[in-house]
Write an enzyme that holds these catalytic residues in place. Structure first.
Site, PDB file in Angstrom:
ATOM      1  N   HIS A   1       7.131   4.704  12.426  1.00 32.15           N
ATOM      2  CA  HIS A   1       7.019   4.718  10.954  1.00 32.15           C
ATOM      3  C   HIS A   1       8.033   5.722  10.429  1.00 32.15           C
ATOM      4  O   HIS A   1       7.834   6.935  10.500  1.00 32.15           O
ATOM      5  CB  HIS A   1       5.597   5.116  10.548  1.00 32.15           C
ATOM      6  CG  HIS A   1       5.354   5.065   9.076  1.00 32.15           C
ATOM      7  ND1 HIS A   1       4.591   4.084   8.482  1.00 32.15           N
ATOM      8  CD2 HIS A   1       5.763   5.874   8.062  1.00 32.15           C
ATOM      9  CE1 HIS A   1       4.531   4.294   7.178  1.00 32.15           C
ATOM     10  NE2 HIS A   1       5.239   5.379   6.900  1.00 32.15           N
TER      11      HIS A   1
ATOM     12  N   ARG B   1       0.831  -1.207   0.000  1.00 32.96           N
ATOM     13  CA  ARG B   1       0.000   0.000   0.000  1.00 32.96           C
ATOM     14  C   ARG B   1       0.865   1.256   0.000  1.00 32.96           C
ATOM     15  O   ARG B   1       0.951   1.970  -0.984  1.00 32.96           O
ATOM     16  CB  ARG B   1      -0.941  -0.002   1.222  1.00 32.96           C
ATOM     17  CG  ARG B   1      -2.106   1.007   1.109  1.00 32.96           C
ATOM     18  CD  ARG B   1      -1.754   2.451   1.388  1.00 32.96           C
ATOM     19  NE  ARG B   1      -1.281   2.687   2.747  1.00 32.96           N
ATOM     20  CZ  ARG B   1      -0.865   3.887   3.179  1.00 32.96           C
ATOM     21  NH1 ARG B   1      -0.865   4.933   2.346  1.00 32.96           N
ATOM     22  NH2 ARG B   1      -0.428   4.041   4.421  1.00 32.96           N
ATOM     23  N   ASP B   2       1.558   1.507   1.089  1.00 33.38           N
ATOM     24  CA  ASP B   2       2.336   2.739   1.220  1.00 33.38           C
ATOM     25  C   ASP B   2       3.499   2.758   0.237  1.00 33.38           C
ATOM     26  O   ASP B   2       3.908   3.816  -0.233  1.00 33.38           O
ATOM     27  CB  ASP B   2       2.849   2.866   2.660  1.00 33.38           C
ATOM     28  CG  ASP B   2       3.275   4.279   2.998  1.00 33.38           C
ATOM     29  OD1 ASP B   2       2.965   5.194   2.231  1.00 33.38           O
ATOM     30  OD2 ASP B   2       3.927   4.461   4.042  1.00 33.38           O
TER      31      ASP B   2
ATOM     32  N   CYS C   1       5.748  10.032  -0.060  1.00 32.73           N
ATOM     33  CA  CYS C   1       4.456  10.701   0.087  1.00 32.73           C
ATOM     34  C   CYS C   1       4.314  11.789  -0.977  1.00 32.73           C
ATOM     35  O   CYS C   1       5.174  12.670  -1.064  1.00 32.73           O
ATOM     36  CB  CYS C   1       4.332  11.315   1.482  1.00 32.73           C
ATOM     37  SG  CYS C   1       2.784  12.216   1.734  1.00 32.73           S
TER      38      CYS C   1
ATOM     39  N   HIS D   1      10.802   7.162   7.414  1.00 32.84           N
ATOM     40  CA  HIS D   1      11.291   7.261   6.044  1.00 32.84           C
ATOM     41  C   HIS D   1      12.800   7.528   6.087  1.00 32.84           C
ATOM     42  O   HIS D   1      13.316   8.059   7.079  1.00 32.84           O
ATOM     43  CB  HIS D   1      10.559   8.370   5.295  1.00 32.84           C
ATOM     44  CG  HIS D   1       9.143   8.010   4.942  1.00 32.84           C
ATOM     45  ND1 HIS D   1       8.670   8.020   3.652  1.00 32.84           N
ATOM     46  CD2 HIS D   1       8.100   7.610   5.713  1.00 32.84           C
ATOM     47  CE1 HIS D   1       7.397   7.651   3.639  1.00 32.84           C
ATOM     48  NE2 HIS D   1       7.030   7.399   4.883  1.00 32.84           N
TER      49      HIS D   1
ATOM     50  N   ASN E   1      10.049   4.539   2.403  1.00 34.20           N
ATOM     51  CA  ASN E   1      10.050   4.019   3.769  1.00 34.20           C
ATOM     52  C   ASN E   1      11.344   3.271   4.030  1.00 34.20           C
ATOM     53  O   ASN E   1      12.047   2.853   3.107  1.00 34.20           O
ATOM     54  CB  ASN E   1       8.879   3.040   3.951  1.00 34.20           C
ATOM     55  CG  ASN E   1       7.536   3.709   3.800  1.00 34.20           C
ATOM     56  OD1 ASN E   1       6.988   4.267   4.723  1.00 34.20           O
ATOM     57  ND2 ASN E   1       6.993   3.644   2.585  1.00 34.20           N
TER      58      ASN E   1
END
Length: 283
Positions: A206, A15-16, A239, A208, A248
Protein backbone atom coordinates in the site's frame (compact mmCIF):
# COMPACT_ATOMS: atom_id res chain seq x y z
CA UNK A 1 15.10 -9.18 -11.89
CA UNK A 2 12.15 -11.53 -11.36
CA UNK A 3 8.57 -10.48 -12.10
CA UNK A 4 5.26 -12.28 -11.51
CA UNK A 5 2.98 -13.25 -14.39
CA UNK A 6 -0.07 -11.85 -12.61
CA UNK A 7 -0.73 -9.13 -10.04
CA UNK A 8 -3.95 -8.39 -8.15
CA UNK A 9 -4.93 -4.73 -7.84
CA UNK A 10 -7.28 -3.90 -4.98
CA UNK A 11 -9.12 -0.63 -5.63
CA UNK A 12 -9.36 1.57 -2.52
CA UNK A 13 -10.54 4.84 -4.08
CA UNK A 14 -14.17 4.88 -2.86
CA UNK A 15 -13.04 4.58 0.76
CA UNK A 16 -9.39 5.56 1.21
CA UNK A 17 -9.50 7.92 -1.75
CA UNK A 18 -12.59 9.90 -0.76
CA UNK A 19 -12.54 9.77 3.03
CA UNK A 20 -10.44 12.90 3.42
CA UNK A 21 -12.44 15.10 1.03
CA UNK A 22 -13.97 18.03 2.90
CA UNK A 23 -16.89 18.50 0.48
CA UNK A 24 -19.37 15.64 0.79
CA UNK A 25 -19.61 13.52 -2.34
CA UNK A 26 -23.22 12.51 -2.83
CA UNK A 27 -24.15 8.88 -2.30
CA UNK A 28 -25.43 8.57 -5.87
CA UNK A 29 -22.12 9.79 -7.28
CA UNK A 30 -20.22 7.37 -5.07
CA UNK A 31 -22.42 4.57 -6.37
CA UNK A 32 -21.66 5.57 -9.95
CA UNK A 33 -17.93 5.55 -9.21
CA UNK A 34 -18.22 2.06 -7.74
CA UNK A 35 -20.20 0.90 -10.78
CA UNK A 36 -17.57 2.26 -13.16
CA UNK A 37 -14.78 0.64 -11.17
CA UNK A 38 -16.59 -2.70 -11.10
CA UNK A 39 -16.83 -2.58 -14.91
CA UNK A 40 -13.02 -2.44 -15.21
CA UNK A 41 -12.64 -6.04 -14.04
CA UNK A 42 -11.13 -5.23 -10.64
CA UNK A 43 -11.39 -8.17 -8.24
CA UNK A 44 -12.04 -6.21 -5.04
CA UNK A 45 -13.06 -2.68 -4.11
CA UNK A 46 -12.82 -1.05 -0.71
CA UNK A 47 -16.04 0.94 -0.71
CA UNK A 48 -16.96 2.17 2.76
CA UNK A 49 -15.95 2.74 6.36
CA UNK A 50 -18.19 2.21 9.38
CA UNK A 51 -16.79 5.17 11.27
CA UNK A 52 -18.88 7.61 13.30
CA UNK A 53 -20.07 10.41 10.97
CA UNK A 54 -18.63 13.04 13.31
CA UNK A 55 -15.18 11.56 12.75
CA UNK A 56 -15.47 10.98 9.00
CA UNK A 57 -18.54 12.76 7.57
CA UNK A 58 -17.64 11.52 4.08
CA UNK A 59 -18.38 7.94 5.16
CA UNK A 60 -21.76 8.71 6.77
CA UNK A 61 -23.57 6.80 4.00
CA UNK A 62 -21.75 3.51 4.56
CA UNK A 63 -24.95 1.52 5.07
CA UNK A 64 -26.43 2.66 1.76
CA UNK A 65 -23.15 2.14 -0.10
CA UNK A 66 -22.70 -1.46 1.06
CA UNK A 67 -26.36 -2.20 0.28
CA UNK A 68 -25.65 -1.03 -3.27
CA UNK A 69 -22.53 -3.22 -3.45
CA UNK A 70 -24.63 -6.20 -2.37
CA UNK A 71 -27.10 -5.40 -5.14
CA UNK A 72 -24.29 -5.30 -7.69
CA UNK A 73 -22.95 -8.60 -6.37
CA UNK A 74 -19.33 -7.41 -6.43
CA UNK A 75 -16.51 -8.47 -4.09
CA UNK A 76 -15.95 -5.53 -1.76
CA UNK A 77 -14.47 -4.58 1.58
CA UNK A 78 -15.40 -2.15 4.36
CA UNK A 79 -13.29 -0.69 7.13
CA UNK A 80 -14.42 -1.67 10.65
CA UNK A 81 -12.14 0.06 13.16
CA UNK A 82 -13.98 -1.10 16.29
CA UNK A 83 -16.46 -3.66 17.59
CA UNK A 84 -19.49 -1.43 16.98
CA UNK A 85 -18.40 -0.91 13.38
CA UNK A 86 -18.05 -4.66 12.91
CA UNK A 87 -21.55 -5.24 14.29
CA UNK A 88 -22.93 -2.77 11.74
CA UNK A 89 -20.97 -4.45 8.94
CA UNK A 90 -22.25 -7.89 9.90
CA UNK A 91 -25.80 -6.57 9.99
CA UNK A 92 -25.28 -5.07 6.52
CA UNK A 93 -23.89 -8.40 5.21
CA UNK A 94 -20.44 -7.07 4.34
CA UNK A 95 -18.31 -10.01 3.05
CA UNK A 96 -14.83 -8.60 3.76
CA UNK A 97 -13.67 -6.31 6.55
CA UNK A 98 -10.49 -4.41 7.32
CA UNK A 99 -8.93 -3.04 10.50
CA UNK A 100 -5.86 -0.87 10.93
CA UNK A 101 -3.16 -0.34 13.54
CA UNK A 102 -0.12 1.91 13.21
CA UNK A 103 3.42 0.65 13.64
CA UNK A 104 4.14 4.09 15.11
CA UNK A 105 2.87 4.68 18.65
CA UNK A 106 2.49 8.41 18.10
CA UNK A 107 0.60 7.99 14.84
CA UNK A 108 -1.74 5.45 16.39
CA UNK A 109 -2.50 7.86 19.23
CA UNK A 110 -3.10 10.72 16.79
CA UNK A 111 -5.20 8.59 14.45
CA UNK A 112 -7.47 6.63 16.77
CA UNK A 113 -6.62 7.99 20.23
CA UNK A 114 -5.35 4.64 21.46
CA UNK A 115 -2.07 2.96 22.23
CA UNK A 116 -0.92 0.15 19.96
CA UNK A 117 -1.41 -2.28 22.84
CA UNK A 118 -5.04 -1.27 23.33
CA UNK A 119 -5.70 -1.30 19.58
CA UNK A 120 -4.32 -4.82 19.21
CA UNK A 121 -6.42 -6.03 22.12
CA UNK A 122 -9.60 -4.74 20.48
CA UNK A 123 -8.49 -6.17 17.13
CA UNK A 124 -8.23 -9.64 18.63
CA UNK A 125 -11.89 -9.36 19.73
CA UNK A 126 -12.89 -8.08 16.28
CA UNK A 127 -11.04 -10.92 14.55
CA UNK A 128 -12.70 -13.57 16.71
CA UNK A 129 -16.15 -12.15 16.06
CA UNK A 130 -15.50 -11.77 12.33
CA UNK A 131 -14.29 -15.37 12.05
CA UNK A 132 -17.46 -16.58 13.79
CA UNK A 133 -19.41 -14.96 10.95
CA UNK A 134 -17.13 -16.31 8.22
CA UNK A 135 -15.79 -12.93 7.10
CA UNK A 136 -12.59 -12.35 5.14
CA UNK A 137 -10.26 -10.19 7.26
CA UNK A 138 -7.64 -7.73 6.13
CA UNK A 139 -5.20 -6.15 8.58
CA UNK A 140 -3.71 -2.78 7.66
CA UNK A 141 -0.39 -1.85 9.26
CA UNK A 142 0.10 1.90 8.86
CA UNK A 143 3.40 3.81 8.88
CA UNK A 144 5.57 0.79 8.14
CA UNK A 145 8.63 2.68 6.88
CA UNK A 146 8.67 6.15 8.41
CA UNK A 147 6.41 8.39 10.45
CA UNK A 148 5.93 12.19 10.38
CA UNK A 149 6.03 12.18 14.18
CA UNK A 150 8.69 9.58 15.01
CA UNK A 151 10.89 9.47 11.92
CA UNK A 152 12.24 6.10 10.67
CA UNK A 153 10.20 3.06 11.74
CA UNK A 154 12.16 0.00 12.81
CA UNK A 155 11.31 -3.46 11.53
CA UNK A 156 10.60 -4.62 15.09
CA UNK A 157 7.75 -2.08 15.32
CA UNK A 158 6.13 -3.47 12.17
CA UNK A 159 6.72 -7.06 13.25
CA UNK A 160 4.93 -6.47 16.56
CA UNK A 161 1.67 -5.55 14.81
CA UNK A 162 2.06 -8.19 12.11
CA UNK A 163 2.56 -10.94 14.72
CA UNK A 164 -0.63 -9.93 16.51
CA UNK A 165 -2.58 -9.90 13.24
CA UNK A 166 -1.29 -13.34 12.30
CA UNK A 167 -2.19 -14.68 15.75
CA UNK A 168 -5.69 -13.35 15.06
CA UNK A 169 -5.82 -15.39 11.81
CA UNK A 170 -6.25 -12.50 9.40
CA UNK A 171 -6.44 -13.49 5.73
CA UNK A 172 -4.05 -10.85 4.41
CA UNK A 173 -1.92 -7.99 5.70
CA UNK A 174 -1.50 -4.68 3.89
CA UNK A 175 1.83 -2.99 4.62
CA UNK A 176 1.43 0.77 4.29
CA UNK A 177 3.78 3.55 3.29
CA UNK A 178 1.20 5.89 4.75
CA UNK A 179 3.15 9.13 4.37
CA UNK A 180 4.80 8.20 1.08
CA UNK A 181 8.40 8.46 2.29
CA UNK A 182 9.61 4.92 1.54
CA UNK A 183 12.24 4.15 -1.08
CA UNK A 184 12.77 0.97 -3.15
CA UNK A 185 15.63 -0.33 -1.01
CA UNK A 186 13.78 -0.25 2.32
CA UNK A 187 10.62 -1.59 0.63
CA UNK A 188 12.51 -4.58 -0.77
CA UNK A 189 14.36 -5.27 2.48
CA UNK A 190 11.27 -4.92 4.67
CA UNK A 191 9.10 -7.20 2.57
CA UNK A 192 11.94 -9.68 2.19
CA UNK A 193 12.28 -9.85 5.98
CA UNK A 194 8.53 -10.21 6.43
CA UNK A 195 8.48 -13.04 3.88
CA UNK A 196 11.29 -14.78 5.76
CA UNK A 197 9.70 -14.39 9.18
CA UNK A 198 6.12 -15.15 8.09
CA UNK A 199 6.37 -17.24 4.90
CA UNK A 200 2.73 -18.35 4.75
CA UNK A 201 1.22 -14.86 5.10
CA UNK A 202 -0.42 -13.05 2.18
CA UNK A 203 1.05 -9.57 1.79
CA UNK A 204 -0.35 -6.47 0.09
CA UNK A 205 1.67 -3.36 -0.74
CA UNK A 206 0.00 0.00 0.00
CA UNK A 207 1.96 2.97 -1.32
CA UNK A 208 1.37 6.71 -1.38
CA UNK A 209 3.06 8.84 -4.02
CA UNK A 210 4.23 11.80 -1.94
CA UNK A 211 7.77 11.64 -3.34
CA UNK A 212 6.90 10.15 -6.72
CA UNK A 213 8.38 6.77 -5.79
CA UNK A 214 5.23 4.66 -5.51
CA UNK A 215 5.71 2.85 -8.85
CA UNK A 216 9.37 2.18 -8.08
CA UNK A 217 8.36 0.87 -4.66
CA UNK A 218 5.84 -1.49 -6.27
CA UNK A 219 8.60 -2.91 -8.46
CA UNK A 220 10.81 -3.33 -5.38
CA UNK A 221 8.00 -5.12 -3.53
CA UNK A 222 7.47 -7.46 -6.49
CA UNK A 223 11.15 -8.38 -6.31
CA UNK A 224 10.50 -9.48 -2.72
CA UNK A 225 7.58 -11.66 -3.85
CA UNK A 226 4.57 -9.39 -3.34
CA UNK A 227 1.83 -9.81 -5.97
CA UNK A 228 -1.05 -7.80 -4.47
CA UNK A 229 -1.23 -4.00 -4.33
CA UNK A 230 -3.70 -1.37 -3.22
CA UNK A 231 -4.30 1.53 -5.58
CA UNK A 232 -6.74 4.43 -5.83
CA UNK A 233 -8.35 5.60 -9.05
CA UNK A 234 -6.96 8.97 -10.10
CA UNK A 235 -4.48 8.88 -7.20
CA UNK A 236 -7.20 10.04 -4.81
CA UNK A 237 -6.55 9.97 -1.10
CA UNK A 238 -4.32 11.03 1.73
CA UNK A 239 -4.30 10.59 5.45
CA UNK A 240 -5.66 13.38 7.70
CA UNK A 241 -3.22 12.37 10.46
CA UNK A 242 -0.12 12.26 8.21
CA UNK A 243 0.95 15.87 7.54
CA UNK A 244 2.16 16.39 3.97
CA UNK A 245 1.15 12.97 2.65
CA UNK A 246 -0.47 13.03 -0.77
CA UNK A 247 -2.73 10.51 -2.45
CA UNK A 248 -2.44 6.80 -3.01
CA UNK A 249 -0.67 5.52 -6.08
CA UNK A 250 -3.01 5.90 -9.07
CA UNK A 251 -4.67 2.69 -10.22
CA UNK A 252 -4.46 3.58 -13.89
CA UNK A 253 -0.73 4.34 -13.61
CA UNK A 254 0.00 1.03 -11.88
CA UNK A 255 -1.99 -0.97 -14.43
CA UNK A 256 -0.40 0.84 -17.38
CA UNK A 257 3.08 0.09 -16.03
CA UNK A 258 2.29 -3.56 -15.32
CA UNK A 259 0.70 -4.15 -18.72
CA UNK A 260 3.73 -2.63 -20.46
CA UNK A 261 5.83 -5.10 -18.45
CA UNK A 262 3.61 -7.97 -19.69
CA UNK A 263 2.22 -8.56 -16.20
CA UNK A 264 -1.48 -9.41 -16.26
CA UNK A 265 -3.95 -7.63 -13.97
CA UNK A 266 -7.29 -8.53 -15.56
CA UNK A 267 -8.20 -4.83 -15.68
CA UNK A 268 -9.38 -2.89 -18.72
CA UNK A 269 -7.18 0.21 -19.04
CA UNK A 270 -9.66 2.08 -21.23
CA UNK A 271 -12.46 1.60 -18.70
CA UNK A 272 -10.07 2.61 -15.92
CA UNK A 273 -9.47 5.88 -17.74
CA UNK A 274 -13.23 6.49 -17.85
CA UNK A 275 -13.46 5.76 -14.12
CA UNK A 276 -10.52 8.08 -13.49
CA UNK A 277 -12.14 10.95 -15.39
CA UNK A 278 -15.29 10.50 -13.35
CA UNK A 279 -13.39 10.23 -10.05
CA UNK A 280 -11.55 13.48 -10.70
CA UNK A 281 -14.85 15.21 -11.45
CA UNK A 282 -16.04 14.38 -7.92
CA UNK A 283 -13.49 16.67 -6.27
Amino acid sequence: MIFPNNVEIIEVGPRDGLQNEKKFVSTERKKELIRLLASTGVNRIETASFVHPKVLPQMADAQEIVAYCNELGIPYMALTPNRKALELAIEAKVPQIAVFVGASETFNEQNIRRSIHDSLQECSEIFAMAKQHGLFIRGYVSMCFSCPYEGPIQYSQVKRVVRSFIDGRVDEISIGDTNGQANPRIVFERFQQLQMDFPTTTWVGHFHDTNGLALANIIAAMQAGVTKFDASIGGLGGCPFSPGATGNVATESVVKMLHEMNIETGLDLQKLQQAKDYAVSLL
